[in-house]
Design an enzyme around this catalytic site. Sequence first.
Site: not given
Length: 212
Positions: A10-13, A31
């Site tokens: 995904l775009s960010e975790t 991240f």
Amino acid sequence: LQGIAADNNLSETAFLVPHDGSAADFDLRWFTPKLEVALCGHATLASGHVVLDALPALPAARFLTQAAGLLLVARDGDRLSMTLPAWPATRKVTGAEATAIAGALGASPAEIWARGPDYLVAVFDSPDEVRALQPDYPAILALAPGVDLMLIATAPGEATDVLSRVFVPACGVDEDPVTGSAHAVIAPFWAARFGRSQFSAVQASARGGRLD
């Protein structure tokens, strides 16, 4: 953490753990599938939702981050509000650098501004110009080799005051759906242009998102 973020894709975790001390409630890191980032607004908002949902007596969640300082997510009626740093773009980009950016976007902005080495703001006159962009992602990567560059295209809006799109191929996300950190950069820009401190914004990605 990076391996988990790569698996999520995904775009960010966001990763949060209880903070050891009274300065914050949690430590927070973000991240992308490829790397750790200095700031992610929407993953902070999501983390605040999780914390405030689990702890209904808590009025606000305080997150201590490594590069963006202390961020707060607070209850605001039936919504949540979030603090972000103000990271204004202060250097006007001209000459060959501006030509390369226009080439990467496939269109010529009215003006281009930079915040440090890792944020570029391409300002267009109309929202239709921003919607019509078909960026060359390898060319965006070539603008700043080795830098986690975020290229923001923005214009005055129609149904909202501001419209934007955000391209971050260096982070493994060609076009980000909705980007809080980009608004940490363009909110001071548009606030100065409008002469006021409150406005509405939309990010015109395929998924789209509305911010105030």
